[in-house]
Scaffold this active site. Sequence first.
Site, mmCIF file in Angstrom:
data_model
loop_
_atom_site.group_PDB
_atom_site.id
_atom_site.type_symbol
_atom_site.label_atom_id
_atom_site.label_comp_id
_atom_site.label_asym_id
_atom_site.label_seq_id
_atom_site.Cartn_x
_atom_site.Cartn_y
_atom_site.Cartn_z
ATOM 1 N N ASP A 366 22.211 -2.203 3.511
ATOM 2 C CA ASP A 366 22.400 -1.512 4.785
ATOM 3 C C ASP A 366 22.177 -2.442 5.995
ATOM 4 O OD1 ASP A 366 22.616 0.469 6.642
ATOM 5 O OD2 ASP A 366 20.968 1.703 5.865
ATOM 6 N N ASP A 477 26.124 4.795 -1.349
ATOM 7 C CA ASP A 477 24.886 5.538 -1.115
ATOM 8 C C ASP A 477 25.163 6.909 -0.503
ATOM 9 O OD1 ASP A 477 22.155 5.965 -1.029
ATOM 10 O OD2 ASP A 477 21.702 4.080 -0.022
ATOM 11 N N ASP A 547 14.451 4.790 -5.617
ATOM 12 C CA ASP A 547 13.984 3.909 -4.542
ATOM 13 C C ASP A 547 12.580 3.404 -4.837
ATOM 14 O OD1 ASP A 547 16.192 3.750 -2.995
ATOM 15 O OD2 ASP A 547 15.565 5.221 -1.494
HETATM 16 C C1 GLA Z 1 18.783 4.225 0.318
HETATM 17 C C2 GLA Z 1 18.899 3.399 -0.945
HETATM 18 C C3 GLA Z 1 18.182 2.094 -0.767
HETATM 19 C C4 GLA Z 1 18.764 1.359 0.411
HETATM 20 C C5 GLA Z 1 18.679 2.225 1.645
HETATM 21 C C6 GLA Z 1 19.410 1.589 2.814
HETATM 22 O O1 GLA Z 1 17.479 4.670 0.506
HETATM 23 O O2 GLA Z 1 18.426 4.097 -2.048
HETATM 24 O O3 GLA Z 1 18.287 1.309 -1.939
HETATM 25 O O4 GLA Z 1 20.096 1.011 0.141
HETATM 26 O O5 GLA Z 1 19.236 3.500 1.433
HETATM 27 O O6 GLA Z 1 19.333 2.346 3.946
#
Ligand code: GLA
Length: 732
Positions: A366, A477, A547
Amino acid sequence: MGIVIRDKVFTIHTKNSTYQLKVDDKGVLLHTYYGARTDETDYSYRIMPADVGFSGNIAVTDDRTYSMDYFPQEYPVLGSGDYRVNCLEMDLGHGVKDCMLFYDSYRTYSGKYSLSGLPALFAGENDNVETLEIVMKEDKEEIYVHLLYGVFFETDIITRAAFIENKSGKEVRLSRVMSLCLDFARGDYDMIHFHGRHANERNMERVPLFHGIFEQRSTRGTSSHQHNPFVILADKNTNEEMGECYGAALLYSGGFHIQTEVDQLEHARLVIGIDDSELDWRLADGDIFTAPEVMLGYSKNGFGSLSHKYHNTVFRHLIRSAWKDRQRPVLVNNWEATYFNFNGEKLLEIAKQGAELGLDMLVLDDGWFGKRDDDYSGLGDWNVNEEKLGCSLKELVDNVNNMGLSFGIWVEPEMISEDSDLYRAHPDWALAVPGREPVRGRSQLVLDMTRDDVISYIEGRLFALLDSANIQYIKWDMNRSLAAAYSAGLERERQGEVRHRFVLGLYRVLEDLHTRYPDLLIEGCSGGGGRFDMGMLYYTPQIWCSDNTDAIERLRIQYGTSFAYPMSSVSAHVSVCPNHQNGRTTPFKTRGICAMQGTFGFELDLSRMSDEDKMLAREQVKTFKKHYRLFQFGDYYRITSPFDNPDFTAWEYADKNGREAYLAVVFTDVHGNPLPKLVRFQGLIPEAVYKIVQDGNAVEPRTGAALMNGGLLLPIPEKNYDSTAFYISVEE
Ligand code: GLA
């Protein structure tokens, strides 16, 4: 022969299971058997006719012992006098939900049906796969319910799906269309399901069924972190290696509804389908509504064998990506390394170090587009922030490629930030009720994927991105749940269709991507594992599992995930310590072993690693690549459960012919005056002698019988979270 039909008794065999349904003399479709492989006896003799009292009788008979309320059925409907959870709620125009289905016809063919716009298992050219389609007709109206059965003989999976075809000459309203009902002749099962929350997905829970309705549900518009669209019903004594169990996995990525009811006669009923909490679908004359597919599996040899059936079927019949059989890239992702704070130079520094460690790919997460230095803005503006990168994307990618790494990039196409050019130009492209404050999630809104113009925009931006540089991978995502999802593109009466249409829109874009970029590897993600389901795996062969990158918490998350989903679909990375989610410190070796349970990669600033960690990382990459085929295609065994065994968690990959295996152990607790602990292998050849290499050192060879029955003594951990791994192979 998978499907045998005699006197309207339909017996479906897979290698080790049998499923049977029967059209009785009134034209009602009964479910008569599902379980261990058996013969073609008409199993309806097991249904006891009785006047149960207060159970309605349909008009075709005045026999009071004939009631939908306790007969086991294939597709029960509301309004038939069946008071249990049902599959179909349909308003035929009277304002009440009242319908009754009778048998119309059937057909069988070799090969597998497909579902328009929805993921579905497929058959390869020489695969032993057959389809049975049973057509039911509404009693008074020209409305047909097509029940589809896909028979995957070799992998022991039966799929079910259904579609409603309206030829009645008028519009009807659907408020519930489930994919399947499975009636059992008993009710004393345990239900195993997988619940959780963000960064803590798929905790396994085993609970006895009780009288009444037990449900797992997502009303979030995604399959969700909170519940997974996969459940198991098992005997009380079923464990990994023995006992009866039934699995059901929905191939759908939106909200879902799973209900298990134990009724007045102590029978269990399982019903699965899309979330019906807000469903109100107007089905016009001539139209079809399709309920997504479910994969059913049965095993009499415990959860391990049930999982193998799912894993094998996912490989052979669900994943279409060209990457299915290819070695997936061992990658470094910059998210936990830099978050939003990076530039081109920093990325190249990470890539350079990655190349030295033997990695295959850099993934830019991101923050590379629009105005996006935090998560409050920019979503929707998919144009490269060249100022931040210090170069064009193509230049960056070329530089990374020149270092010997391929390149991947993060996108979140279904989303829009209010602070974005896209929102300023098209506020009505966000799902929100006009005149009311929207419900925000991670400070963002959801794009209206039911609209053609939105889909064209997303596809246009994605295609331009992918055509602009040598991009081999995207991480797709989706970082919030849907709420008050009103579409400005649909009239008021059709708002009850938005959530399902949203999922169909998502699938449309993913399908178009797959067609246009057959070599693109797509990793699914929804704040980690918020959309880890069979539907996504049809398009994205791997999914960022959580995450939460802490190795110890991942033991539970990956354990739960493994019941339905193959480990090659589980994305897992080594990250820094103290861990960013929970502050825990674990040895680098253990982090590597846990990440190797899945696709393996790194998510830390490689340029800041100690020399010792670099050396370990290099070794881990080598080990993973050396045993890659075993990890991707071997049979996966859960040797111990992190929920039951407080001391260590162990898992194993065994080659399908049993000639080699890899078994990993992570110690999750340590004791003074420690007890001796043994670990037993599975899936080996009893009489073969295996060379054993433990953490790179040869130890005394043992027979398969000894390894499977006697086991191996584990070393005493020096400290908490130590780990060890055994690679064994048959001595030539
Ligand atoms: C989500 C994804 C993370 C990352 C963030 C970026 O939380 O699961 O791995 O890519 O977005 O904003």
